[in-house]
Design an enzyme around this catalytic site. Sequence first.
Site, PDB file in Angstrom:
ATOM      1  N   VAL A  21     146.996   4.744 -81.181  1.00 57.15           N
ATOM      2  CA  VAL A  21     146.248   3.932 -80.219  1.00 57.15           C
ATOM      3  C   VAL A  21     146.710   4.280 -78.805  1.00 57.15           C
ATOM      4  O   VAL A  21     147.616   5.101 -78.635  1.00 57.15           O
ATOM      5  CB  VAL A  21     146.463   2.423 -80.500  1.00 57.15           C
ATOM      6  CG1 VAL A  21     145.883   2.062 -81.864  1.00 57.15           C
ATOM      7  CG2 VAL A  21     147.932   2.044 -80.449  1.00 57.15           C
ATOM      8  N   CYS A  22     146.113   3.649 -77.791  1.00 58.30           N
ATOM      9  CA  CYS A  22     146.479   3.918 -76.394  1.00 58.30           C
ATOM     10  C   CYS A  22     147.985   3.726 -76.209  1.00 58.30           C
ATOM     11  O   CYS A  22     148.534   2.787 -76.772  1.00 58.30           O
ATOM     12  CB  CYS A  22     145.772   2.952 -75.451  1.00 58.30           C
ATOM     13  SG  CYS A  22     144.017   3.187 -75.327  1.00 58.30           S
ATOM     14  N   PRO A  23     148.629   4.522 -75.438  1.00 56.99           N
ATOM     15  CA  PRO A  23     148.120   5.645 -74.647  1.00 56.99           C
ATOM     16  C   PRO A  23     148.302   6.998 -75.325  1.00 56.99           C
ATOM     17  O   PRO A  23     148.098   8.028 -74.706  1.00 56.99           O
ATOM     18  CB  PRO A  23     149.022   5.578 -73.405  1.00 56.99           C
ATOM     19  CG  PRO A  23     150.360   5.157 -73.953  1.00 56.99           C
ATOM     20  CD  PRO A  23     150.048   4.244 -75.119  1.00 56.99           C
TER      21      PRO A  23
ATOM     22  N   GLY B 122     150.470  -0.592 -75.564  1.00 60.86           N
ATOM     23  CA  GLY B 122     149.166   0.064 -75.540  1.00 60.86           C
ATOM     24  C   GLY B 122     148.057  -0.829 -75.028  1.00 60.86           C
ATOM     25  O   GLY B 122     146.875  -0.524 -75.189  1.00 60.86           O
TER      26      GLY B 122
END
Lengths: 83, 480
Positions: A21-23, B122
């Site tokens: 997932v991000c990042p 995130g």
Amino acid sequence: MAMKFEKIGDGKYMLDVCGYVCPHPQIYTKKSLEKIDEGDILELVFDNPSSGETIIQMIDQGGHDLLEKKEEGGKLIYIIEKG
Amino acid sequence: MENIEKRNQLWAFIVTGALILISLLYYSSNIYYIYLIVYIWFGVAYGMMLQYGRFCMASASRDLFAAGVPRMAVGVLIALIFFSLVSVVLAATNMSTFHAGPLGTHELIGGIIFGVGMVLAGGCASGSLYKIGEGNGTSILSIMGISFGQAIFVDVGGIFNKLLPQSWIDAAQATTWVPKDKITSWFDHYFLGNIVFKKNIILSDTGAFSGMSGDIARNFFANSLINTIIPTIMVLFAIYYFFMRKGHLKRVKKALKKEGKEQKTGLGDELRGMWNMITASERTTLMGVLIGITAGIHILAMKGMQNKFGISNFGELLARMGHHEDLSTMGKIFDPGYWYITTQEAQFAGWIMDKVGWDVKDDVFFGVMNGLPELWRNPALWMSVGIIFGAMIMSLLNKEFKWKLPKGELIVWGLGGGLLMGVGARVALGCNIGAFFIRVAGGDPGGWLFGIGMVIGGYGGVRFFNWWTDRKMAKEMEAF
């Protein structure tokens, strides 16, 4: 879980960051594009839609070309030519 | 493929139908629950817009530092401008629920801790909520981290109290408006012995602007123009100058060379570069505008209902309905009156801890200020639920929903980042929404301190991830 960065042909590389997932997808994409040579092709496979918008802008700003953008079984695949 | 699309659409309708049904059940049980229903549907609206615009404040600083991409930083700043303009009208017509926060270095420190946490996790507080709606399991962990991180942090005392200056302990214990048996934890002494003595400032209410005639003019000039629009435009210029200008001018010169013209650039090229930066991600910028306006309308709706029922807090309606056990000693529960994340998540964790026998009501945070309502009577928590389901509806319709269970390192990043966000949010008394976005647009200069801290923390988090991913890339590339 691990990311995969492989040479899949002459001047062709594959980065698989599915599950991340991000990042992570955007960071790994940036680093992969830094590692390969101008004109080389990077096949990016990921499944985190939130990273897509940033990656597209990163490709544009970096002067690279997004040759193809497709979706297969919940995975997003971007074919990028380093510019 | 068509089957998947139809199944997704069906689920989107089921989720929407369930939310409508929940709303009707509440409404039929008591008219006062209309207050809670409005929170649900503004949550749904935020969730849909956040998901569509990929709107997460963590990526504002993170993508800028990690990938040189300014789309989210631009989106947040655009939303800030529009929200401040709507806020001017609301404040000038006494239709605002905004209240300033204590101004001090605690906001900078809390912002730094929060900034590191949101990069590791995130997603920021609202970003993590909308990503749960996309099926992102790591974000579930990060919200759990935020929730329990806060609930534990505000309730632990004992040895942690010894970390505070004695003067704070003495000042807190001398407080007369709080029952003595509620002043127990680290946070209680930090808050009552230090934070409550700091000034709450709304720029338009300060002496510098008291001479200005007209509420709208004063609010616009002080809160919107001076506190929000001018600093925001300065930040936009800085982002353009440091991250975009070089690449943009290079492209312009390349095009001029191709046309056989002199490679000279001027002010017009710079302004076009700024505009290109703002419009580079249309969906993010567009959502920035809509989120800013929606956040303003949300305040108007909440204030309108408060006026209709003659209240200033939903706790008063809960009391009328006989739910006294939900309330704090001040007769209130947490009811921000606008877009806000984190305190309701702390209440979610606090509720669970309370049910398993941990007395969390013996402190100021739950016991005196925010109360601990049953989850189904917590209006702000319903807003968070609305964000999750709003994002789920949008991601289902866009074929972007996918369950992703957290594995390996993501479990550590999600939980650890969430915990840091929880601690940072309590130190600063708010998150990226409540301590930054809402406060800046409302004319509270302290919001910028949290914002600066969040950027510094975000930079630190990116440096760490750069180091971490370099190690992993090096291992992968050993073969060639």
